[in-house]
Scaffold this motif. Sequence first.
Motif, PDB file in Angstrom:
ATOM      1  N   ILE A 102      10.929  27.903  28.786  1.00 33.28           N
ATOM      2  CA  ILE A 102      11.869  26.894  29.293  1.00 33.28           C
ATOM      3  C   ILE A 102      12.801  26.341  28.218  1.00 33.28           C
ATOM      4  N   ALA A 103      12.684  26.849  26.990  1.00 27.48           N
ATOM      5  CA  ALA A 103      13.557  26.375  25.913  1.00 27.48           C
ATOM      6  C   ALA A 103      15.010  26.752  26.224  1.00 27.48           C
ATOM      7  N   LEU A 104      15.903  25.805  26.036  1.00 29.40           N
ATOM      8  CA  LEU A 104      17.333  26.034  26.274  1.00 29.40           C
ATOM      9  C   LEU A 104      18.033  26.362  24.957  1.00 29.40           C
ATOM     10  N   THR A 105      19.125  27.109  25.037  1.00 31.56           N
ATOM     11  CA  THR A 105      19.864  27.474  23.832  1.00 31.56           C
ATOM     12  C   THR A 105      20.823  26.376  23.389  1.00 31.56           C
ATOM     13  N   ARG A 106      21.057  25.398  24.248  1.00 35.57           N
ATOM     14  CA  ARG A 106      21.922  24.274  23.916  1.00 35.57           C
ATOM     15  C   ARG A 106      21.501  23.056  24.722  1.00 35.57           C
ATOM     16  N   THR A 107      22.147  21.916  24.492  1.00 35.46           N
ATOM     17  CA  THR A 107      21.830  20.682  25.203  1.00 35.46           C
ATOM     18  C   THR A 107      22.760  20.538  26.407  1.00 35.46           C
ATOM     19  N   TYR A 108      22.175  20.173  27.543  1.00 35.30           N
ATOM     20  CA  TYR A 108      22.952  19.959  28.763  1.00 35.30           C
ATOM     21  C   TYR A 108      22.743  18.520  29.221  1.00 35.30           C
ATOM     22  N   SER A 109      23.767  17.939  29.790  1.00 33.04           N
ATOM     23  CA  SER A 109      23.642  16.587  30.324  1.00 33.04           C
ATOM     24  C   SER A 109      24.332  16.517  31.684  1.00 33.04           C
ATOM     25  N   THR A 110      23.943  15.532  32.449  1.00 34.73           N
ATOM     26  CA  THR A 110      24.525  15.330  33.774  1.00 34.73           C
ATOM     27  C   THR A 110      26.006  14.980  33.631  1.00 34.73           C
ATOM     28  N   PRO A 111      26.891  15.680  34.357  1.00 34.98           N
ATOM     29  CA  PRO A 111      28.320  15.336  34.263  1.00 34.98           C
ATOM     30  C   PRO A 111      28.606  13.983  34.915  1.00 34.98           C
ATOM     31  N   ARG A 112      29.698  13.359  34.497  1.00 33.48           N
ATOM     32  CA  ARG A 112      30.105  12.072  35.085  1.00 33.48           C
ATOM     33  C   ARG A 112      30.756  12.337  36.443  1.00 33.48           C
ATOM     34  N   TYR A 113      30.341  11.574  37.433  1.00 29.45           N
ATOM     35  CA  TYR A 113      30.908  11.698  38.777  1.00 29.45           C
ATOM     36  C   TYR A 113      30.505  10.481  39.595  1.00 29.45           C
ATOM     37  N   GLU A 114      31.145  10.338  40.728  1.00 31.59           N
ATOM     38  CA  GLU A 114      30.780   9.307  41.695  1.00 31.59           C
ATOM     39  C   GLU A 114      30.641   9.985  43.046  1.00 31.59           C
ATOM     40  N   TYR A 115      29.796   9.414  43.902  1.00 31.58           N
ATOM     41  CA  TYR A 115      29.672   9.967  45.252  1.00 31.58           C
ATOM     42  C   TYR A 115      31.034   9.916  45.935  1.00 31.58           C
TER      43      TYR A 115
END
Length: 142
Positions: A7-20
Amino acid sequence: MPDPLAIALTRTYSTPRYEYGDTVTDAIRGDVVIVKTSDAPIPWPMARLPGGRKPGLVVFDGLLIALRTESNVAICHWWSVTGQTVTKWRRLLGIDQKTPGALRLRQQRLTPVRMQPALIESDGVEMTRPLQAPHWRLGIER
């Protein structure tokens, strides 16, 4: 518990900014409206197509990068989707299944386990022992 190598990732991912209610372009479905957020380890926006039954993850931004670079197992774990879904997305986007993350995982699993000299037994025979348990390193179940 999942294999940390898998499950190791090659980079860091984060939740994108958005609104409903935001309209974004999904790489597979086109323009979609965000209606909720997933409960995955990496929370991700979800959208429903007009007339659709249930919302699905929006394939854009970091998830699109992950589909090109990460292993199936890592994407399944961090975005809480099935391997079948990852394979389907890649096929629809024309992405090869042999991503850098998948190749790295395969190489790590096939690397021979290094041995470390142990104490000399009482009969004078030197024994060796693995630095890491081979069943874990090679993905073999006991």
